[in-house]
Design a protein around this motif. Structure first.
Motif, PDB file in Angstrom:
ATOM      1  N   CYS A 281       0.811  -1.217   0.000  1.00 43.47           N
ATOM      2  CA  CYS A 281       0.000   0.000   0.000  1.00 43.47           C
ATOM      3  C   CYS A 281       0.847   1.270   0.000  1.00 43.47           C
ATOM      4  CB  CYS A 281      -0.904   0.012   1.229  1.00 43.47           C
ATOM      5  SG  CYS A 281      -2.116  -1.335   1.245  1.00 43.47           S
ATOM      6  N   LEU A 282       0.399   2.242  -0.763  1.00 45.63           N
ATOM      7  CA  LEU A 282       0.993   3.581  -0.775  1.00 45.63           C
ATOM      8  C   LEU A 282       0.435   4.342   0.425  1.00 45.63           C
ATOM      9  CD1 LEU A 282       2.591   5.856  -2.206  1.00 45.63           C
ATOM     10  CD2 LEU A 282       0.551   6.277  -3.586  1.00 45.63           C
ATOM     11  N   VAL A 283       1.299   4.754   1.355  1.00 45.25           N
ATOM     12  CA  VAL A 283       0.814   5.185   2.669  1.00 45.25           C
ATOM     13  C   VAL A 283       0.936   6.682   2.936  1.00 45.25           C
ATOM     14  CG1 VAL A 283       1.219   2.927   3.729  1.00 45.25           C
ATOM     15  CG2 VAL A 283       3.069   4.622   3.713  1.00 45.25           C
ATOM     16  N   ASP A 284       1.291   7.491   1.930  1.00 51.91           N
ATOM     17  CA  ASP A 284       1.504   8.917   2.214  1.00 51.91           C
ATOM     18  C   ASP A 284       0.455   9.832   1.591  1.00 51.91           C
ATOM     19  OD1 ASP A 284       2.320   8.570  -0.427  1.00 51.91           O
ATOM     20  OD2 ASP A 284       3.903  10.080  -0.282  1.00 51.91           O
ATOM     21  N   THR A 285      -0.723   9.297   1.266  1.00 53.76           N
ATOM     22  CA  THR A 285      -1.756  10.145   0.673  1.00 53.76           C
ATOM     23  C   THR A 285      -2.216  11.213   1.654  1.00 53.76           C
ATOM     24  OG1 THR A 285      -2.508   8.312  -0.719  1.00 53.76           O
ATOM     25  CG2 THR A 285      -4.024  10.151  -0.438  1.00 53.76           C
ATOM     26  N   TYR A 286      -2.354  10.867   2.921  1.00 55.49           N
ATOM     27  CA  TYR A 286      -2.830  11.818   3.937  1.00 55.49           C
ATOM     28  C   TYR A 286      -1.776  12.084   5.012  1.00 55.49           C
ATOM     29  CZ  TYR A 286      -7.168  10.596   1.579  1.00 55.49           C
ATOM     30  OH  TYR A 286      -8.126  10.364   0.627  1.00 55.49           O
ATOM     31  N   ASP A 287      -1.385  11.080   5.743  1.00 59.97           N
ATOM     32  CA  ASP A 287      -0.399  11.240   6.816  1.00 59.97           C
ATOM     33  C   ASP A 287       0.268   9.881   7.016  1.00 59.97           C
ATOM     34  OD1 ASP A 287       0.857  11.231   9.435  1.00 59.97           O
ATOM     35  OD2 ASP A 287      -0.221  13.087   9.855  1.00 59.97           O
ATOM     36  N   SER A 291      -1.647   7.785   9.802  1.00 64.35           N
ATOM     37  CA  SER A 291      -2.778   7.196   9.085  1.00 64.35           C
ATOM     38  C   SER A 291      -2.362   6.062   8.151  1.00 64.35           C
ATOM     39  CB  SER A 291      -3.515   8.275   8.278  1.00 64.35           C
ATOM     40  OG  SER A 291      -4.634   7.738   7.603  1.00 64.35           O
ATOM     41  N   GLY A 292      -1.436   6.353   7.235  1.00 62.78           N
ATOM     42  CA  GLY A 292      -1.107   5.366   6.206  1.00 62.78           C
ATOM     43  C   GLY A 292      -0.575   4.064   6.760  1.00 62.78           C
TER      44      GLY A 292
END
Length: 553
Positions: A281-287, A291-292
């Motif tokens: 999973c790409l985990v830096d979309t929000y935080d 979060s990610g």
């Protein structure tokens, strides 16, 4: 090994044809033909003068494409008609008949092995044959060598700095110089040391490993209260989960994560449902940290309870060294909390405009990254966009020729030549110098090697001279003398093995492993020595004296 039959051994790019040339190659060929000079036997060297990227080594790539072009070289009626439209009635009509019949059945090519670690002035290719035909080969051959060698070298530099235990994936298709650049970049990046590519077409065409998961747009396409049409997922051992999203929420609560984005969790669950055994999973979309990574761990724990193993995360922004270390620590804590050992080893993939310098900086800072995805800076060779190979006439009808210049670096080495790579016992099997040796039609000239005509010999001392500085010279008594050139194309036939991309990659890495580290380092590398024999030195300077005009003051 690729089949070399005439019907199938064609360039992989349909644009690689005789017309992929500069017009002056055709006008020169006409002038040769018009003056009945076109059948004179010529020898050309294709080489470069300076290693790219301020480094001290280059990877030779593109040989197979050169051979595909040379073997299939043939003007069509349509080609000739177009040339006629350019040159018009100023040319003798018989020239166009000659051009239509032109082929490479009198051409020989000697070359380094594809993937050879090489250095300035050592010929990558030596092309021999009728001068007009050899002239027509110049531009396509340069085109087929320059970019492939540049990309392979760039990839090798990334491999050197990343280390052999890290995975490297080429992610540059969207930023490459068009479809041709994208396909070539994928092919030659792997040849230079990368493990795979995101380019699906290159994966199919060249048999490369293909990698990829999802982007930020995928994550942001989901909303907090979105419900999956079918939330169920059958476990690996047959057990059934009625609601994977609800299970992931439960796991997130158990892990103590309370600030993570619900919409991001929905996105990760949807992706895990689609790819339960390949969930990265790409985990830096929000935080990333709040979060990610928490949402990924929640999904990973849910998958674990259904018998699946998630793969890891991708970081695409922020302080990659810090985030990777913190992410690894979070993996370990979650694994210990849940009694799942493999959580600590989840893969961390880093992207975001990486290059040799940023990877070196990450190494200095300390990081916990397993995979580097390199795109723009790899495929565009942003630090240096061209290698600068040249194609120079060095002999005509057995008479050595030279090209002079006020810039010493542009003075050519005359005559037919081969190169040997010498190793000394004092360097622990690392090569210490390449020596260029003049050859005649039968092999090494006798005056190059004290009369035996066999080239540099193990245990026999040989004088190695800088071609342009008489004070730079040294004796070497080699423990190994490796001939670098061999015949690869002989009057219409490919006569060398054509290894796979993976085999060439292994060849590249084996050579780099034996090179002295100071030649390979990124900052202020030590130049590798390239020398000539005394006989070639004498030939060079004698011809220089004959051809250089003497000014009157």
């Amino acid at each position: 090994m690729a089949s070399t039959s005439s019907d199938t051994f064609l360039p992989t790019n349909n644009f690689v044809r005789p017309l992929l040339t500069d017009l002056y190659q055709i006008t020169m060929s006409y002038a040769y033909w018009k003056n009945k000079k076109h059948e004179q036997h010529a020898v050309y060297d294709l080489f470069f003068r300076k290693c790219p990227f301020k480094g001290q080594f280059t990877i030779f790539a593109g040989l197979e494409e050169c051979l595909r072009f040379i073997k299939s070289f043939q003007f069509t009626d349509e080609d000739v008609a177009y040339v006629r439209s350019l040159l018009g009635d100023t040319c003798d009509p018989e020239f166009y008949s000659w051009l239509r019949q032109a082929n490479t059945e009198k051409v020989k090519v000697y070359a380094l092995k594809e993937g050879t670690v090489c250095f300035p002035r050592v010929p990558l290719l030596r092309i021999e044959g009728p001068i007009a035909i050899c002239q027509l080969l110049e531009t396509p051959l340069l085109n087929c060598v320059n970019y492939p060698s540049l990309v392979a070298t760039n990839a090798a530099r990334h491999r050197v700095i990343a280390g052999k235990d890290k995975r490297l994936v080429e992610f540059g298709l969207r930023r490459a110089q068009g479809p041709d650049g994208g396909m070539s970049a994928s092919r030659y990046s792997v040849m230079g040391g990368f493990d795979g590519t995101s380019n699906v077409q290159a994966g199919m065409f060249f048999g490369l490993e293909v990698s990829g998961t999802h982007a930020h747009a995928y994550v942001s396409s989901f909303v907090d209260d979105e419900k999956l049409p079918d939330p169920t997922l059958q476990g690996k051992n047959g057990e059934n989960c009625n609601d994977l999203l609800e299970l992931a929420r439960t796991c997130r609560s158990e892990l103590g994560f309370t600030q993570a984005s619900d919409s991001e969790l929905v996105a990760f669950v949807a992706f895990a449902k689609a790819f339960p055994e390949k969930c990265l999973c790409l985990v830096d979309t929000y935080d990333t940290l709040n979060s990610g990574i928490p949402n990924f761990l929640a999904v990973a724990l849910a998958l674990h309870r259904l018998g699946f193993r998630a793969q890891g995360i991708r970081l695409d922004s922020g302080d990659l060294a810090y985030l990777s270390r913190e992410g690894r620590a979070m993996f370990k804590r979650a694994g210990e909390q849940c009694g799942v050992d493999y959580f600590a080893n989840f893969s961390i993939v880093a992207t975001n405009d990486l290059n040799v310098d940023t990877i070196e900086s990450l190494n200095q800072q300390g990081h916990s990254i397993d995979v580097f995805g390199v795109g723009t800076n790899l495929v565009t060779c942003q630090q240096q966009p061209a290698l600068g190979c040249v194609y120079k006439l060095v002999q005509i009808d057995n008479v050595p020729r030279i090209k002079l210049s006020q810039e010493i670096v542009k003075v050519t080495l005359p005559g037919r030549k081969v190169a040997y790579r010498l190793t000394s016992g004092t360097t622990h099997d690392a090569p210490i110098i390449d020596i260029i040796v003049a050859v005649d039609e039968k092999g090494v000239e006798s005056n190059e090697t004290e009369g035996d005509g066999l080239g540099p010999q193990v245990g026999r001392r040989i004088l190695c001279q800088h071609p342009f500085d008489e004070h730079k010279r040294a004796f070497v008594t080699p423990t190994k003398a490796e001939l670098l050139h061999s015949l690869v194309y002989d009057c219409g036939k490919v006569v060398c093995p054509l290894p796979s991309i993976e085999e060439i990659k292994q060849f590249v890495q084996a050579q780099l492993a034996h090179m002295r580290p100071d030649h390979l380092r990124i900052l202020n590398p030590t130049p590798y020595k390239v020398a000539v024999t005394p006989a070639l030195y004498a030939k060079l300077h004698s011809l220089w004296g004959l051809e250089a005009p003497i000014a009157e003051l």
